[in-house]
Design a protein around this motif. Structure first.
Motif, PDB file in Angstrom:
ATOM      1  N   LYS A   1       0.829  -1.212   0.000  1.00 46.68           N
ATOM      2  CA  LYS A   1       0.000   0.000   0.000  1.00 46.68           C
ATOM      3  C   LYS A   1       0.857   1.252   0.000  1.00 46.68           C
ATOM      4  O   LYS A   1       0.561   2.219  -0.723  1.00 46.68           O
ATOM      5  N   VAL A   2       1.924   1.254   0.780  1.00 48.54           N
ATOM      6  CA  VAL A   2       2.835   2.408   0.792  1.00 48.54           C
ATOM      7  C   VAL A   2       3.483   2.578  -0.584  1.00 48.54           C
ATOM      8  O   VAL A   2       3.579   3.698  -1.111  1.00 48.54           O
TER       9      VAL A   2
ATOM     10  N   SER B   1       2.248   1.620  -3.460  1.00 50.63           N
ATOM     11  CA  SER B   1       1.253   2.086  -4.433  1.00 50.63           C
ATOM     12  C   SER B   1       0.998   3.581  -4.270  1.00 50.63           C
ATOM     13  O   SER B   1       0.861   4.298  -5.264  1.00 50.63           O
ATOM     14  N   LEU B   2       0.965   4.072  -3.040  1.00 47.26           N
ATOM     15  CA  LEU B   2       0.803   5.517  -2.829  1.00 47.26           C
ATOM     16  C   LEU B   2       2.003   6.285  -3.384  1.00 47.26           C
ATOM     17  O   LEU B   2       1.840   7.328  -4.034  1.00 47.26           O
ATOM     18  N   ALA B   3       3.192   5.767  -3.160  1.00 52.86           N
ATOM     19  CA  ALA B   3       4.398   6.412  -3.697  1.00 52.86           C
ATOM     20  C   ALA B   3       4.379   6.403  -5.220  1.00 52.86           C
ATOM     21  O   ALA B   3       4.737   7.392  -5.871  1.00 52.86           O
TER      22      ALA B   3
ATOM     23  N   ILE C   1       1.728   6.395  -7.123  1.00 53.95           N
ATOM     24  CA  ILE C   1       0.731   7.375  -7.554  1.00 53.95           C
ATOM     25  C   ILE C   1       1.351   8.766  -7.590  1.00 53.95           C
ATOM     26  O   ILE C   1       1.138   9.531  -8.540  1.00 53.95           O
ATOM     27  N   VAL C   2       2.150   9.085  -6.585  1.00 49.42           N
ATOM     28  CA  VAL C   2       2.839  10.386  -6.564  1.00 49.42           C
ATOM     29  C   VAL C   2       3.787  10.491  -7.751  1.00 49.42           C
ATOM     30  O   VAL C   2       3.836  11.521  -8.443  1.00 49.42           O
TER      31      VAL C   2
ATOM     32  N   LEU D   1       2.385   0.287 -11.033  1.00 49.87           N
ATOM     33  CA  LEU D   1       1.245   0.443 -10.122  1.00 49.87           C
ATOM     34  C   LEU D   1       0.264  -0.711 -10.308  1.00 49.87           C
ATOM     35  O   LEU D   1      -0.269  -1.247  -9.329  1.00 49.87           O
TER      36      LEU D   1
ATOM     37  N   THR E   1      -1.013  -3.234  -7.405  1.00 55.26           N
ATOM     38  CA  THR E   1      -2.427  -3.410  -7.065  1.00 55.26           C
ATOM     39  C   THR E   1      -2.898  -4.840  -7.354  1.00 55.26           C
ATOM     40  O   THR E   1      -3.745  -5.363  -6.635  1.00 55.26           O
TER      41      THR E   1
END
Length: 157
Positions: free
Chosen positions: A34-35, A37-39, A41-42, A88, A92
């Motif tokens: 999850k971390v 995937s957030l990175a 996205i950035v 990504l 996911t």
């Protein structure tokens, strides 16, 4: 203060009970995914903004040689965003199914090598490096073909 016997017993049970330990490891894997995937996205957002700024700066300034000089750079930036999107998707997919999709990883690798070949300045690369990239493309293409042609496996019979 002496350690409480009950806590020591629970810690010993935790280490001896494989199920509890595997649950902890699984939760840690999901948290890290999850971390990541957030990175990612950035990274995708920043890369897309960078691409947009580059295009606006270069398309609205009249330069008849823009496509000749910057076309490969634009392609490289587009493929970088595409590679980030594929990574990504890998992350996911791992979160959804708890498996790494080999086909997606090989396809992402092929895109990355294609990006490298597109932006490559053949005047600044040795023959050995060019053969190495060609071999990498061939190996990845064969790998992709093998993965695609393999019958689907049922992970839970």
């Amino acid at each position: 203060m002496a350690p409480q016997p009950r806590r020591i017993a629970r810690l010993g049970q935790f280490w001896s009970d494989s199920e509890s330990f595997l649950k902890l490891v699984s939760n840690l894997e999901k948290f890290v995914a999850k971390v990541l995937s957030l990175a990612m996205i950035v990274v995708i957002i920043v890369s897309t903004i960078d691409l947009g700024i580059f295009l606006i700066k270069n398309l609205f300034v009249f330069d008849p040689f823009f496509l000749k000089t910057a076309l490969f750079e634009v392609f490289g930036m587009f493929l970088s965003v595409l590679i980030a999107l594929e990574i990504l998707e890998n992350i996911t997919a791992y979160l959804r199914r708890n498996v790494i999709q080999v086909e997606l990883v090989v396809a992402t690798s092929l895109i990355a090598i294609a990006r490298k070949l597109i932006i490559l300045d053949v005047n600044k690369i040795s023959t050995g490096e060019l053969f190495g990239l060609g071999f990498a493309v061939l190996a990845l293409a064969i790998s992709y073909w093998i993965v695609r042609s393999a019958p689907p496996r049922n992970p839970h019979p």
